[in-house]
Scaffold this motif. Structure first.
Motif, short mmCIF file in Angstrom:
data_model
loop_
_atom_site.label_atom_id
_atom_site.label_comp_id
_atom_site.label_asym_id
_atom_site.label_seq_id
_atom_site.Cartn_x
_atom_site.Cartn_y
_atom_site.Cartn_z
N VAL A 1 0.52 -1.24 -0.02
CA VAL A 1 0.06 -0.24 0.01
C VAL A 1 0.98 1.83 0.19
O VAL A 1 2.18 1.84 0.88
N ARG A 2 1.01 2.42 -0.84
CA ARG A 2 1.11 3.55 -0.68
C ARG A 2 0.30 4.49 0.19
O ARG A 2 -0.67 4.52 -0.17
N ASP B 1 -3.20 0.09 -4.67
CA ASP B 1 -3.44 0.27 -3.47
C ASP B 1 -2.53 1.77 -2.70
O ASP B 1 -1.86 1.62 -2.81
N ARG B 2 -3.37 2.81 -2.79
CA ARG B 2 -3.25 3.86 -2.15
C ARG B 2 -4.19 4.69 -0.94
O ARG B 2 -5.10 3.88 -0.74
N LEU B 3 -3.53 4.98 -0.11
CA LEU B 3 -3.86 5.50 0.97
C LEU B 3 -3.37 7.23 1.28
O LEU B 3 -2.52 7.47 1.43
N ALA C 1 -9.08 5.80 0.47
CA ALA C 1 -8.58 4.83 -0.14
C ALA C 1 -9.24 4.36 -1.55
O ALA C 1 -10.20 4.57 -1.15
N ALA D 1 -6.63 -1.71 0.71
CA ALA D 1 -6.51 -0.02 1.81
C ALA D 1 -7.69 0.39 2.31
O ALA D 1 -7.89 0.29 3.22
N TRP E 1 -8.39 -1.84 5.07
CA TRP E 1 -6.92 -1.46 6.26
C TRP E 1 -8.02 -0.15 7.27
O TRP E 1 -7.57 -0.18 8.29
#
Length: 265
Positions: free
Chosen positions: A185-186, A206-208, A232, A237, A240
């Motif tokens: 996850v970034r 996946d990014r947050l 997200a 993400a 999470w």
């Protein structure tokens, strides 16, 4: 890698900031309820004092640390019982908390490089222990601030809390009995000083993203995801945000969204 001396300085500053919030309070305010069910402001400080005490044992006497667990009447109530045990009149509690956090700083500074300290369900280095203490001090400080109706300014010390929150991604899933994801996850967070804090590969699907303070409130379970400006992208993400947990041990109850009945973990 963060230097232990710098971490201990930030821990001292985070503790001092909370100290200035509670020290002037009249005794009646120490009994104010906080968002944690059954816990007053006094309980919050007593919990920090108790946790510092057992952390000193972990750093100096592993056998004594393990004895606190083995001899507990009800291990599932270890945290609550610890707070009750250390609860005292405000002046006495303040003195005990101040002495305990000073003793912990000395104990962690003396831990040999590379040595792992026992903790609840895990082992950690002195730097990880110091980071965890910053996280807990900040999180319980938020409970105190909520009880007093004040909003504390964010500081760059939140980077330690955010770092721990990122590192414990897998723990949050595992604590909830879910499969630990393998996809990275970034994470891109807006720090309080206007800079961006980044973890994870730039090309991660996946990014947050969002404010660093909001992420820290999420991973310490001080706010529900619905009340935070976190975005997200991707299934990992997004999930999470439901399970994030920066603290050791079983899953916390979390918080209900604002406007609903319910409170803290």
């Amino acid at each position: 890698m963060v230097d232990l001396t710098d971490l201990l300085a930030d821990l001292a500053d985070e503790s001092a900031h909370l100290d200035t919030l509670v020290a002037p309070l009249p005794a009646v305010d120490w009994a104010r309820p906080t968002p944690a069910p059954g816990w007053s402001i006094g309980h919050q400080i007593a919990h920090l004092a108790w946790t510092d005490h057992v952390a000193v044992l972990a750093a100096t006497d592993a056998e004594a640390f393990y004895a606190t667990v083995m001899n507990a009447p009800d291990p599932s109530r270890l945290v609550d019982d610890g707070a009750e045990e250390f609860l005292a009149p405000p002046a006495d509690l303040l003195a005990r908390w101040r002495a305990g956090r000073a003793a912990l700083a000395d104990a962690l500074a003396a831990v040999p490089a590379g040595e792992k300290l026992p903790w609840y369900g895990t082992r950690m280095s002195a730097t990880s222990m110091a980071t965890a203490r910053i996280m807990e001090t900040w999180a319980h400080g938020e409970d105190v601030a909520d009880a007093l109706g004040v909003v504390r300014p964010a500081s760059d010390r939140l980077r330690h809390v955010a770092h721990l929150g990122v590192r414990t991604l897998g723990h949050g899933f595992a604590a909830q009995g879910r499969q630990v994801p393998t996809a990275p996850v970034r994470v891109e967070l807006a720090g309080p000083g206007g800079d961006t804090w980044v973890w994870g590969p730039a090309d991660a699907a996946d990014r947050l993203t969002g404010p660093a303070r909001d992420f820290c409130l999420l991973v310490t379970q001080r706010r529900h995801r619905a009340d935070l400006a976190l975005l997200a992208t991707g299934p990992v993400a997004d999930e999470w945000l439901d399970v994030a947990q920066a603290f050791a041990g079983p899953p916390g109850a979390g918080r209900e969204p604002a406007g609903r009945n319910g409170a803290a973990a």
